[in-house]
Scaffold this motif. Structure first.
Motif, PDB file in Angstrom:
ATOM      1  N   TYR A 103      43.251 -21.982  35.121  1.00  0.00           N
ATOM      2  CA  TYR A 103      44.686 -22.208  34.902  1.00  0.00           C
ATOM      3  C   TYR A 103      44.892 -23.083  33.665  1.00  0.00           C
ATOM      4  O   TYR A 103      45.703 -22.777  32.796  1.00  0.00           O
ATOM      5  N   THR A 104      44.120 -24.176  33.573  1.00  0.00           N
ATOM      6  CA  THR A 104      44.247 -25.107  32.439  1.00  0.00           C
ATOM      7  C   THR A 104      43.949 -24.395  31.121  1.00  0.00           C
ATOM      8  O   THR A 104      44.679 -24.540  30.142  1.00  0.00           O
ATOM      9  N   THR A 105      42.880 -23.590  31.099  1.00  0.00           N
ATOM     10  CA  THR A 105      42.506 -22.854  29.885  1.00  0.00           C
ATOM     11  C   THR A 105      43.610 -21.888  29.472  1.00  0.00           C
ATOM     12  O   THR A 105      44.007 -21.851  28.302  1.00  0.00           O
ATOM     13  N   LYS A 106      44.108 -21.118  30.443  1.00  0.00           N
ATOM     14  CA  LYS A 106      45.153 -20.134  30.119  1.00  0.00           C
ATOM     15  C   LYS A 106      46.442 -20.827  29.686  1.00  0.00           C
ATOM     16  O   LYS A 106      47.150 -20.331  28.810  1.00  0.00           O
ATOM     17  N   LYS A 107      46.725 -21.980  30.286  1.00  0.00           N
ATOM     18  CA  LYS A 107      47.926 -22.735  29.913  1.00  0.00           C
ATOM     19  C   LYS A 107      47.813 -23.168  28.451  1.00  0.00           C
ATOM     20  O   LYS A 107      48.787 -23.126  27.703  1.00  0.00           O
ATOM     21  N   LYS A 108      46.599 -23.576  28.019  1.00  0.00           N
ATOM     22  CA  LYS A 108      46.385 -23.977  26.622  1.00  0.00           C
ATOM     23  C   LYS A 108      46.645 -22.810  25.676  1.00  0.00           C
ATOM     24  O   LYS A 108      47.222 -22.980  24.605  1.00  0.00           O
ATOM     25  N   HIS A 109      46.194 -21.607  26.083  1.00  0.00           N
ATOM     26  CA  HIS A 109      46.433 -20.410  25.255  1.00  0.00           C
ATOM     27  C   HIS A 109      47.939 -20.144  25.133  1.00  0.00           C
ATOM     28  O   HIS A 109      48.443 -19.861  24.043  1.00  0.00           O
ATOM     29  N   PHE A 113      50.283 -20.044  21.738  1.00  0.00           N
ATOM     30  CA  PHE A 113      51.172 -18.933  21.358  1.00  0.00           C
ATOM     31  C   PHE A 113      52.592 -19.454  21.097  1.00  0.00           C
ATOM     32  O   PHE A 113      53.236 -19.072  20.129  1.00  0.00           O
ATOM     33  N   LEU A 114      53.049 -20.339  21.983  1.00  0.00           N
ATOM     34  CA  LEU A 114      54.406 -20.884  21.831  1.00  0.00           C
ATOM     35  C   LEU A 114      54.529 -21.703  20.552  1.00  0.00           C
ATOM     36  O   LEU A 114      55.526 -21.608  19.844  1.00  0.00           O
ATOM     37  N   GLU A 115      53.510 -22.495  20.251  1.00  0.00           N
ATOM     38  CA  GLU A 115      53.536 -23.306  19.024  1.00  0.00           C
ATOM     39  C   GLU A 115      53.521 -22.429  17.780  1.00  0.00           C
ATOM     40  O   GLU A 115      54.019 -22.807  16.736  1.00  0.00           O
ATOM     41  N   ALA A 145      56.000 -23.050  34.317  1.00  0.00           N
ATOM     42  CA  ALA A 145      57.294 -23.324  33.681  1.00  0.00           C
ATOM     43  C   ALA A 145      57.550 -24.826  33.649  1.00  0.00           C
ATOM     44  O   ALA A 145      58.041 -25.375  32.656  1.00  0.00           O
ATOM     45  N   ASP A 146      57.170 -25.518  34.728  1.00  0.00           N
ATOM     46  CA  ASP A 146      57.369 -26.962  34.794  1.00  0.00           C
ATOM     47  C   ASP A 146      56.447 -27.682  33.804  1.00  0.00           C
ATOM     48  O   ASP A 146      56.859 -28.611  33.119  1.00  0.00           O
ATOM     49  N   ASP A 147      55.183 -27.222  33.706  1.00  0.00           N
ATOM     50  CA  ASP A 147      54.221 -27.836  32.781  1.00  0.00           C
ATOM     51  C   ASP A 147      54.648 -27.666  31.323  1.00  0.00           C
ATOM     52  O   ASP A 147      54.320 -28.492  30.479  1.00  0.00           O
TER      53      ASP A 147
END
Length: 191
Positions: A103-109, A113-115, A145-147
């Motif tokens: 989850y943490t790894t995918k959240k970083k990806h 993308f957002l940046e 979404a919260d993170d």
């Protein structure tokens, strides 16, 4: 052959009208001249006579260096294409029983993308009996979404489509980011 998108203006001998409203090389209005005389004036200055408003009555012609004008236009068009911002939609897939590390790894990806200014479509893929518990997928989407609430906004709420659940998030505009930063600083002071 279809319509021509940007029709080339007529110049010099191609101008067929009897008279024209003449604009000098420096942009000053010189008045109405017979086209033949306007052409002689332009040639005398070493420039081209270019019809810039053929629909006007009489047509408007300008004395200019047409080659340089075309070159400048091409440079401007190239610059405009360069400055264009193309927004892509990236996709990140999750499973309902995702591990904390994954989850943490995918959240970083997703953050990367957002940046980069891209929208991100988050997909939760259900298999077999996982379909009986869509709330597990919803929990992951809500947590994500919260993170990311400081950098992203939910563009389309989570919804089920077949065996997948989707949510679309987009990067926050720079003004919204600044607002959030001020808000979080205030909250930090109050604590």
């Amino acid at each position: 052959m279809g319509t021509i998108a940007a029709q080339e203006p007529r110049l010099n001998d191609e101008i067929r009208t009897k008279e024209c409203r003449l604009i000098g090389y420096d942009g000053t209005q010189l008045g109405i001249y017979p086209t033949s005389q306007a052409l002689r004036i332009a040639e005398g200055e070493g420039y081209d006579l270019v019809e810039i408003a053929p629909q006007a009555d009489p047509p408007v012609c300008r004395i200019m260096d047409y080659g340089k004008f075309k070159y400048d236009q091409a440079i401007k068009a190239k610059q405009a294409r360069k400055n264009q911002n193309k927004i892509e939609t990236k996709e990140m897939k999750f499973r309902p029983k995702i591990d904390v590390g994954d989850y943490t790894t995918k959240k970083k990806h997703v953050l990367r993308f957002l940046e980069g200014g891209n929208k991100v479509k988050i997909t939760i893929m259900f298999r077999g009996r996982e379909m009986a518990h869509p709330e597990q997928g919803l929990t992951i989407l809500e947590r994500l979404a919260d993170d990311l609430k400081d950098v992203a906004v939910i563009e389309s709420q989570p919804k089920m489509e077949g065996r997948n659940m989707h949510m679309l998030i987009a990067p926050l505009s720079s003004s919204a980011k600044k607002k959030n930063e001020k808000k979080s600083k205030k909250e930090g002071k109050e604590d």
